[in-house]
Design an enzyme around this catalytic site. Structure first.
Site, short mmCIF file in Angstrom:
data_model
loop_
_atom_site.label_atom_id
_atom_site.label_comp_id
_atom_site.label_asym_id
_atom_site.label_seq_id
_atom_site.Cartn_x
_atom_site.Cartn_y
_atom_site.Cartn_z
N LYS A 14 0.84 -1.47 -0.04
CA LYS A 14 0.15 -0.04 0.01
C LYS A 14 1.00 1.26 0.14
O LYS A 14 0.79 2.11 -0.84
CB LYS A 14 -1.01 -0.01 1.32
N ARG A 89 -9.41 1.10 8.96
CA ARG A 89 -8.83 -0.10 9.46
C ARG A 89 -10.23 -0.98 10.19
O ARG A 89 -10.02 -2.11 10.52
CB ARG A 89 -7.78 -0.01 10.56
N ARG A 128 11.63 -5.65 4.83
CA ARG A 128 11.56 -4.13 4.77
C ARG A 128 12.71 -3.28 5.72
O ARG A 128 12.83 -3.79 6.75
CB ARG A 128 10.22 -3.77 5.13
N ARG A 162 11.54 -1.67 11.29
CA ARG A 162 10.56 -1.22 11.95
C ARG A 162 10.43 -2.35 13.23
O ARG A 162 10.58 -3.41 12.80
CB ARG A 162 9.24 -1.08 11.22
N ARG A 173 -0.37 -8.82 13.30
CA ARG A 173 -1.22 -7.88 12.42
C ARG A 173 -2.08 -8.42 11.31
O ARG A 173 -3.15 -7.71 11.01
CB ARG A 173 -0.13 -6.91 11.68
P1 AP5 Z 1 4.91 -1.74 1.96
O1 AP5 Z 1 4.48 -0.86 0.71
O2 AP5 Z 1 5.85 -0.86 2.94
O3 AP5 Z 1 3.59 -2.42 2.25
P2 AP5 Z 1 2.12 -1.80 3.22
O4 AP5 Z 1 1.26 -2.55 2.65
O5 AP5 Z 1 2.31 -0.21 3.17
O6 AP5 Z 1 2.46 -2.34 4.60
P3 AP5 Z 1 2.42 -1.66 6.12
O7 AP5 Z 1 3.27 -2.88 6.98
O8 AP5 Z 1 3.25 -0.25 6.20
O9 AP5 Z 1 1.06 -1.69 6.46
P4 AP5 Z 1 0.51 -1.66 7.66
O10 AP5 Z 1 -0.95 -1.48 7.22
O11 AP5 Z 1 0.54 -3.07 8.50
O12 AP5 Z 1 1.19 -0.67 8.51
P5 AP5 Z 1 0.83 0.69 9.07
O13 AP5 Z 1 2.08 1.35 9.02
O14 AP5 Z 1 -0.33 1.30 8.33
O15 AP5 Z 1 5.75 -2.76 1.50
C1 AP5 Z 1 6.24 -3.81 2.17
C2 AP5 Z 1 7.64 -4.34 1.98
O16 AP5 Z 1 7.52 -4.81 0.60
C3 AP5 Z 1 8.57 -3.29 1.52
O17 AP5 Z 1 9.88 -3.60 2.00
C4 AP5 Z 1 8.26 -2.92 0.07
O18 AP5 Z 1 9.87 -2.33 -0.56
C5 AP5 Z 1 8.26 -4.27 -0.46
N1 AP5 Z 1 7.42 -4.42 -1.61
C6 AP5 Z 1 6.39 -3.52 -2.01
N2 AP5 Z 1 5.88 -4.01 -3.19
C7 AP5 Z 1 6.66 -5.11 -3.46
C8 AP5 Z 1 6.39 -5.78 -4.93
N3 AP5 Z 1 5.33 -5.67 -5.82
N4 AP5 Z 1 7.32 -6.81 -4.79
C9 AP5 Z 1 8.29 -7.19 -3.75
N5 AP5 Z 1 8.40 -6.44 -2.60
C10 AP5 Z 1 7.66 -5.22 -2.69
O19 AP5 Z 1 0.06 0.26 10.34
C11 AP5 Z 1 1.26 0.00 11.51
C12 AP5 Z 1 0.41 -0.14 12.87
O20 AP5 Z 1 -0.17 1.32 13.21
C13 AP5 Z 1 -0.95 -1.08 12.87
O21 AP5 Z 1 -0.52 -2.51 13.19
C14 AP5 Z 1 -1.66 -0.40 13.80
O22 AP5 Z 1 -1.10 -0.62 15.30
C15 AP5 Z 1 -1.64 1.11 13.66
N6 AP5 Z 1 -2.37 1.76 12.65
C16 AP5 Z 1 -2.35 2.12 11.79
N7 AP5 Z 1 -3.40 2.78 11.14
C17 AP5 Z 1 -4.26 2.28 11.94
C18 AP5 Z 1 -5.80 2.68 11.83
N8 AP5 Z 1 -6.24 3.25 10.76
N9 AP5 Z 1 -6.56 2.02 12.70
C19 AP5 Z 1 -5.80 1.44 13.93
N10 AP5 Z 1 -4.49 1.19 14.03
C20 AP5 Z 1 -3.88 1.76 12.95
#
Ligand code: AP5
Length: 215
Positions: A14, A89, A128, A162, A173
């Site tokens: 994402k 979420r 990552r 991270r 997660r």
């Molecule tokens: P990346 O693009 O970073 O993936 P992502 O989907 O953004 O993953 P996240 O881990 O950031 O999502 P998340 O939703 O768990 O985290 P968030 O920060 O929102 O890609 C991942 C890796 O793959 C990278 O190394 C990239 O280079 C690689 N990659 C990408 N595309 C690729 C491809 N095509 N091929 C190969 N490799 C590839 O949330 C973190 C925490 O915050 C949650 O657990 C929760 O505690 C809290 N939180 C955040 N938002 C909320 C909310 N709205 N409500 C409640 N809690 C929340």
């Protein structure tokens, strides 16, 4: 005016796709995860409240998320649309987003659901690395940081893993995603906003699929 939700499990890509879409579409990325990490880094009271949930891989309670989101949507750059990354979420967050957008005479135009099974997700997340200064994301196999250790975007040398990017936390997660977040698709499907996109392939291939889905 375009409002897009980039939807999918942790590690679906994402954030990677959102940053590309920002350049292509000229609207900002609103990532609640990034905003929460910035708030924690600032040492604010709000940031301290996020800490224990995030380090355990659990969702932050809706009321705290909605406070943060409402402040962000008021900023000037988000007046002609936004790319929501990691938000909503829960169904309650989706309903709050719909209500906030409706007041602005806007709606969720597209929900792009990136589909990636759990095993590739674990490989992506455990590999990552993130630049603490500018947020640029690397992957140790697919897009490694340069040997100098300097970020290709900003030149800083604080590229780290991270704390919630371990296999154990990713599984937690992923469970939270299936339990609380996946039902959001059923909320948006009747309105015809949902496009399911295969999230396996190169970053460029997936961008093209996303752009096709956006029409
Ligand atoms: P990346 O693009 O970073 O993936 P992502 O989907 O953004 O993953 P996240 O881990 O950031 O999502 P998340 O939703 O768990 O985290 P968030 O920060 O929102 O890609 C991942 C890796 O793959 C990278 O190394 C990239 O280079 C690689 N990659 C990408 N595309 C690729 C491809 N095509 N091929 C190969 N490799 C590839 O949330 C973190 C925490 O915050 C949650 O657990 C929760 O505690 C809290 N939180 C955040 N938002 C909320 C909310 N709205 N409500 C409640 N809690 C929340």
């Amino acid at each position: 005016m375009t409002d897009i939700i980039l939807f999918g499990p942790p590690g679906a890509g994402k954030g990677t796709q959102a940053k590309i879409l920002v350049k292509r579409l000229g609207i900002p990325q609103i990532s609640t995860g990034d905003m929460m990490r910035a708030e924690r880094k600032s040492g604010s009271e709000l940031g301290k409240k996020f800490e224990s949930f995030m380090t355990q891989g659990l969702l932050v309670p809706d009321e705290l998320v909605l406070e943060l989101f409402a402040q962000r949507l008021q900023k000037d750059d988000a007046q002609s649309g936004a790319i929501f990354d990691g938000f909503p979420r829960t169904v309650a967050q989706a309903e709050a987003l719909d209500a906030t957008l409706a007041k602005l005479d806007r709606k969720v135009d597209h929900v792009i659901a990136l589909e990636v099974p759990v095993e590739p997700v674990i490989e992506r997340i455990t590999g990552r690395r993130v630049c603490l200064s500018c947020g640029h994301t690397y992957h140790m196999r697919y897009s490694p940081p340069p040997p100098s250790g300097k970020c290709v975007e900003c030149g800083a040398t604080d590229i780290v893993q991270r704390a919630d990017d371990t296999e154990e936390k990713v599984r937690t997660r992923n469970s939270a995603y299936h339990e609380n977040t996946f039902p959001i698709l059923a909320h948006y499907e009747p309105g015809g906003a949902v496009s399911r996109v295969d999230g396996i392939g190169s970053v460029e291939e997936i961008t093209e699929r996303v752009m096709n889905a956006l029409g």
